[in-house]
Design a protein around this motif. Structure first.
Motif, PDB file in Angstrom:
ATOM      1  N   ASN A 101     -85.578  26.320 -13.197  1.00  0.00           N
ATOM      2  CA  ASN A 101     -87.157  25.931 -13.502  1.00  0.00           C
ATOM      3  C   ASN A 101     -87.765  27.222 -14.430  1.00  0.00           C
ATOM      4  OD1 ASN A 101     -87.355  23.753 -11.928  1.00  0.00           O
ATOM      5  ND2 ASN A 101     -87.860  24.935  -9.924  1.00  0.00           N
ATOM      6  N   ASP A 102     -87.231  28.561 -14.266  1.00  0.00           N
ATOM      7  CA  ASP A 102     -87.711  29.480 -14.990  1.00  0.00           C
ATOM      8  C   ASP A 102     -87.429  29.032 -16.689  1.00  0.00           C
ATOM      9  OD1 ASP A 102     -88.960  30.930 -13.254  1.00  0.00           O
ATOM     10  OD2 ASP A 102     -87.324  32.353 -13.142  1.00  0.00           O
ATOM     11  N   MET A 103     -86.028  28.575 -16.839  1.00  0.00           N
ATOM     12  CA  MET A 103     -85.737  28.116 -18.092  1.00  0.00           C
ATOM     13  C   MET A 103     -86.432  26.886 -18.475  1.00  0.00           C
ATOM     14  SD  MET A 103     -82.118  27.206 -19.674  1.00  0.00           S
ATOM     15  CE  MET A 103     -81.299  28.800 -19.109  1.00  0.00           C
ATOM     16  N   ARG A 104     -86.902  25.881 -17.664  1.00  0.00           N
ATOM     17  CA  ARG A 104     -87.853  24.865 -18.059  1.00  0.00           C
ATOM     18  C   ARG A 104     -89.017  25.388 -18.511  1.00  0.00           C
ATOM     19  NH1 ARG A 104     -85.241  22.326 -13.391  1.00  0.00           N
ATOM     20  NH2 ARG A 104     -83.610  20.957 -14.037  1.00  0.00           N
ATOM     21  N   HIS A 105     -89.779  26.491 -17.847  1.00  0.00           N
ATOM     22  CA  HIS A 105     -91.024  27.005 -18.385  1.00  0.00           C
ATOM     23  C   HIS A 105     -90.852  27.560 -19.353  1.00  0.00           C
ATOM     24  CE1 HIS A 105     -94.305  30.106 -17.176  1.00  0.00           C
ATOM     25  NE2 HIS A 105     -94.736  28.935 -18.022  1.00  0.00           N
ATOM     26  N   VAL A 106     -89.753  28.485 -19.849  1.00  0.00           N
ATOM     27  CA  VAL A 106     -89.734  29.051 -21.101  1.00  0.00           C
ATOM     28  C   VAL A 106     -89.620  27.852 -22.143  1.00  0.00           C
ATOM     29  CG1 VAL A 106     -88.114  30.248 -22.732  1.00  0.00           C
ATOM     30  CG2 VAL A 106     -88.409  31.101 -20.348  1.00  0.00           C
ATOM     31  N   ALA A 107     -89.095  26.637 -22.053  1.00  0.00           N
ATOM     32  CA  ALA A 107     -89.105  25.811 -22.946  1.00  0.00           C
ATOM     33  C   ALA A 107     -90.597  25.230 -23.354  1.00  0.00           C
ATOM     34  CB  ALA A 107     -88.335  24.727 -22.440  1.00  0.00           C
ATOM     35  N   SER A 121     -94.643  44.575  -6.715  1.00  0.00           N
ATOM     36  CA  SER A 121     -93.656  43.395  -6.770  1.00  0.00           C
ATOM     37  C   SER A 121     -94.152  42.316  -7.698  1.00  0.00           C
ATOM     38  CB  SER A 121     -93.560  43.062  -5.231  1.00  0.00           C
ATOM     39  OG  SER A 121     -94.652  42.434  -4.750  1.00  0.00           O
ATOM     40  N   PHE A 122     -95.180  42.576  -8.150  1.00  0.00           N
ATOM     41  CA  PHE A 122     -95.517  41.434  -9.219  1.00  0.00           C
ATOM     42  C   PHE A 122     -95.231  41.908 -10.633  1.00  0.00           C
ATOM     43  CE2 PHE A 122     -98.796  40.257  -6.215  1.00  0.00           C
ATOM     44  CZ  PHE A 122     -98.626  38.927  -6.270  1.00  0.00           C
ATOM     45  N   THR A 123     -94.533  43.074 -10.900  1.00  0.00           N
ATOM     46  CA  THR A 123     -93.902  43.426 -12.160  1.00  0.00           C
ATOM     47  C   THR A 123     -92.904  42.592 -12.672  1.00  0.00           C
ATOM     48  OG1 THR A 123     -95.024  45.684 -11.898  1.00  0.00           O
ATOM     49  CG2 THR A 123     -93.479  45.356 -13.775  1.00  0.00           C
ATOM     50  N   ASP A 124     -92.922  41.555 -13.169  1.00  0.00           N
ATOM     51  CA  ASP A 124     -91.939  40.549 -13.475  1.00  0.00           C
ATOM     52  C   ASP A 124     -92.436  39.453 -14.474  1.00  0.00           C
ATOM     53  OD1 ASP A 124     -89.527  39.021 -12.219  1.00  0.00           O
ATOM     54  OD2 ASP A 124     -91.029  37.804 -12.531  1.00  0.00           O
ATOM     55  N   GLY A 125     -91.591  39.369 -15.437  1.00  0.00           N
ATOM     56  CA  GLY A 125     -91.965  38.331 -16.633  1.00  0.00           C
ATOM     57  C   GLY A 125     -92.386  37.124 -16.177  1.00  0.00           C
ATOM     58  N   ALA A 126     -91.653  36.427 -15.200  1.00  0.00           N
ATOM     59  CA  ALA A 126     -92.159  35.219 -14.640  1.00  0.00           C
ATOM     60  C   ALA A 126     -93.398  35.229 -13.912  1.00  0.00           C
ATOM     61  CB  ALA A 126     -91.057  34.632 -13.683  1.00  0.00           C
ATOM     62  N   GLN A 127     -93.694  36.351 -13.034  1.00  0.00           N
ATOM     63  CA  GLN A 127     -95.058  36.688 -12.527  1.00  0.00           C
ATOM     64  C   GLN A 127     -96.228  36.347 -13.487  1.00  0.00           C
ATOM     65  OE1 GLN A 127     -95.692  36.298  -8.987  1.00  0.00           O
ATOM     66  NE2 GLN A 127     -93.487  35.392  -8.886  1.00  0.00           N
ATOM     67  N   PHE A 128     -95.945  37.520 -14.516  1.00  0.00           N
ATOM     68  CA  PHE A 128     -96.904  37.493 -15.536  1.00  0.00           C
ATOM     69  C   PHE A 128     -97.142  35.996 -16.641  1.00  0.00           C
ATOM     70  CE2 PHE A 128     -97.068  42.572 -16.241  1.00  0.00           C
ATOM     71  CZ  PHE A 128     -97.354  42.600 -14.922  1.00  0.00           C
ATOM     72  N   GLY A 129     -96.324  35.281 -16.206  1.00  0.00           N
ATOM     73  CA  GLY A 129     -96.407  34.019 -17.130  1.00  0.00           C
ATOM     74  C   GLY A 129     -95.742  33.887 -18.076  1.00  0.00           C
ATOM     75  N   LEU A 130     -94.701  34.839 -18.313  1.00  0.00           N
ATOM     76  CA  LEU A 130     -93.938  34.974 -19.748  1.00  0.00           C
ATOM     77  C   LEU A 130     -92.530  34.054 -19.502  1.00  0.00           C
ATOM     78  CD1 LEU A 130     -94.176  38.838 -20.026  1.00  0.00           C
ATOM     79  CD2 LEU A 130     -95.562  37.050 -20.795  1.00  0.00           C
ATOM     80  N   ARG A 141     -93.414  47.284 -24.152  1.00  0.00           N
ATOM     81  CA  ARG A 141     -93.815  48.031 -23.011  1.00  0.00           C
ATOM     82  C   ARG A 141     -94.162  47.225 -21.851  1.00  0.00           C
ATOM     83  NH1 ARG A 141     -98.244  53.156 -21.827  1.00  0.00           N
ATOM     84  NH2 ARG A 141     -96.957  54.264 -20.273  1.00  0.00           N
ATOM     85  N   GLY A 142     -93.237  47.393 -20.360  1.00  0.00           N
ATOM     86  CA  GLY A 142     -93.649  46.457 -19.420  1.00  0.00           C
ATOM     87  C   GLY A 142     -92.780  45.403 -19.374  1.00  0.00           C
ATOM     88  N   PRO A 143     -92.868  44.132 -18.661  1.00  0.00           N
ATOM     89  CA  PRO A 143     -91.990  43.050 -18.826  1.00  0.00           C
ATOM     90  C   PRO A 143     -92.058  42.499 -20.223  1.00  0.00           C
ATOM     91  CG  PRO A 143     -93.471  42.770 -16.974  1.00  0.00           C
ATOM     92  CD  PRO A 143     -94.112  44.008 -17.770  1.00  0.00           C
ATOM     93  N   MET A 144     -90.733  42.322 -20.674  1.00  0.00           N
ATOM     94  CA  MET A 144     -90.475  41.975 -22.172  1.00  0.00           C
ATOM     95  C   MET A 144     -90.096  40.425 -22.038  1.00  0.00           C
ATOM     96  SD  MET A 144     -88.075  45.259 -23.127  1.00  0.00           S
ATOM     97  CE  MET A 144     -87.627  44.300 -24.550  1.00  0.00           C
ATOM     98  N   ALA A 145     -90.324  39.678 -23.090  1.00  0.00           N
ATOM     99  CA  ALA A 145     -90.180  38.370 -23.038  1.00  0.00           C
ATOM    100  C   ALA A 145     -90.054  37.766 -24.431  1.00  0.00           C
ATOM    101  CB  ALA A 145     -91.253  37.456 -22.211  1.00  0.00           C
TER     102      ALA A 145
END
Length: 416
Positions: free
Chosen positions: A76-82, A370-379, A393-397
């Motif tokens: 699902n994360d991969m589909r979101h990236v798309a 625990s929210f420090t995460d690329g998916a959680q940041f909408g990336l 700097r921070g979550p890299m996407a």
């Protein structure tokens, strides 16, 4: 194929990615996500073999573990990236000089990204999705504990790429050997950027050894400061979630800083963690407040202040008493790693001062780290969490793994 030949093949394959449209990339990412669902059994079988070899006592067993739900989340994360906008071709600057030259600065891929990671089989799919979407080829170097899982995952990716006529060298998995690590770190001219993701020891080794550019995804020595005005119920949820949600990841809470005026609330603040087996390493004042109010076998009194440098990556946590916000800020400045820091407070002035003074990639007010995460940041996903200040700097996407070039159009102008 030798390691050198692999690097050459990936470099050549990377040049073909610019010929794909964003729509084509998205179609392939969705196809890989579907293939993850379809080949779940093979991936889980390979993962089960890796887990059996590692053993139940393996410190990072939970990181290594894949489940049907985790694979579903990865797909699902991969589909979101798309679905995300393309990071390529963005016009970052556009201006015309007095002499008529037209300048544009546009985003482009790095080219080939080398990723070194340990027992994190989710990283294989995450890195592929982000690199492919951003037009980068990827050279992956995983740890030996997850090698079987990683190979099963790359086989799924390669099968989809072949189906769509894409050169499979756009993602390659190196052998899980020290030789392969050394070769990647010295592959000048082939690897455009290297990103290590793992222990402090791994990251330090990469930084000290590499001859190619490196972005550090630093270790996380993470704090939460419970202020004099902190709300106890909020604090209980925040501290428990930050520590126990997944204790082996880098955004996990390592040290709770408790204001001395709230020591009477410390037993209640940490009570949700006792049934989960969290061992507390407390300074003398915190220990006194907890003694008899927290399981004896889960409570240790700290005598050496060097313990505050510890990234626990387990069900253990430090508890340190401070007298005010300034002491909390000084403690974080001394022992923190610049990853993620949090404050629980009802004082808006204290919250603002914490945000201004804490030098970290992610600074939270009344929320867990625990929210420090690329998916959680909408990336969509993340390739790592950078604690550096130069560049990402921070979550890299997606945006963080592109660079830019200048396009200059003239009409015969010459420089005087």
């Amino acid at each position: 194929m030798s390691l050198q030949d692999t690097f050459k093949a990936v470099k050549e394959a990377s040049k073909t990615l610019v010929l794909l449209s964003d729509a084509q990339r998205n179609e392939i990412l969705n196809a890989v996500a579907d293939a993850i669902d379809q080949h779940q059994d093979e991936i889980l079988k390979a993962n089960a073999d890796d887990l059996e070899k590692a053993g139940k006592d393996y410190a990072f067993y939970d990181r290594l573990l894949l489940t049907p739900q985790r694979l579903k989340d990865i797909a699902n994360d991969m589909r979101h990236v798309a679905t995300l906008p393309s990071p390529l071709g963005r016009v970052l600057k556009d201006k015309t000089l007095d002499n008529g030259l037209h300048l544009k600065r546009v985003s482009v891929p790095f080219g080939v990204i080398g990723m070194i990671f340990e027992a994190r089989p989710n990283v294989t799919f995450d890195v592929f999705s982000l690199c492919f979407k951003s037009g980068n080829a990827a050279v992956l170097k995983g740890g030996k504990e997850a090698d079987g899982t990683n190979r099963a995952e790359v086989a799924v990716i390669h099968a989809v790429l072949k189906k769509y006529g894409v050169d499979t060298h756009v993602v390659e998995l190196l052998p899980a050997t020290h030789e392969a690590t050394g070769a990647m770190l010295t592959a000048v001219g082939y690897i455009d950027l290297c990103i290590p993701r793992g222990s402090k020891r791994l990251i330090s080794f990469v930084r000290d050894t590499a001859k190619v550019p490196v972005i550090e995804t630093g270790a996380g020595v993470v704090h939460c400061y419970f202020d004099e005005t902190g709300d106890l119920e909020k604090g209980k949820r925040i501290v428990d979630n930050a520590k126990t949600r997944r204790c082996t990841v880098c955004n996990t809470l390592d040290t709770l800083l408790i204001n001395s005026h709230r020591l009477q609330d410390l037993p209640a603040l940490v009570a949700p963690m006792a049934p989960k087996g969290v061992k507390l390493h407390a300074d003398s004042r915190a220990y006194e407040a907890l003694e008899g109010n927290y399981p004896d076998d889960l409570l240790v009194q700290v005598s050496d202040p060097d313990v505050w440098y510890t990234e626990w990556l387990s069900m253990q946590m430090g508890v340190c008493t401070v007298d005010n916000l300034d002491e909390a800020l000084q403690h974080i400045a001394t022992y923190g790693s610049g990853h993620s820091e949090s404050i629980v407070t009802e004082d808006k002035v204290h919250a603002q001062r914490f945000e201004q003074m804490v030098d970290a990639a992610c600074v939270y007010v009344n929320a867990p780290t625990s929210f420090t995460d690329g998916a959680q940041f909408g990336l969509g996903a993340e390739i790592g969490i950078s604690t550096q200040k130069l560049g990402a700097r921070g979550p890299m996407a997606l945006e963080e793994i592109t660079t830019y070039k200048w396009l200059i159009e003239g009409n015969g102008q010459i420089r005087i």
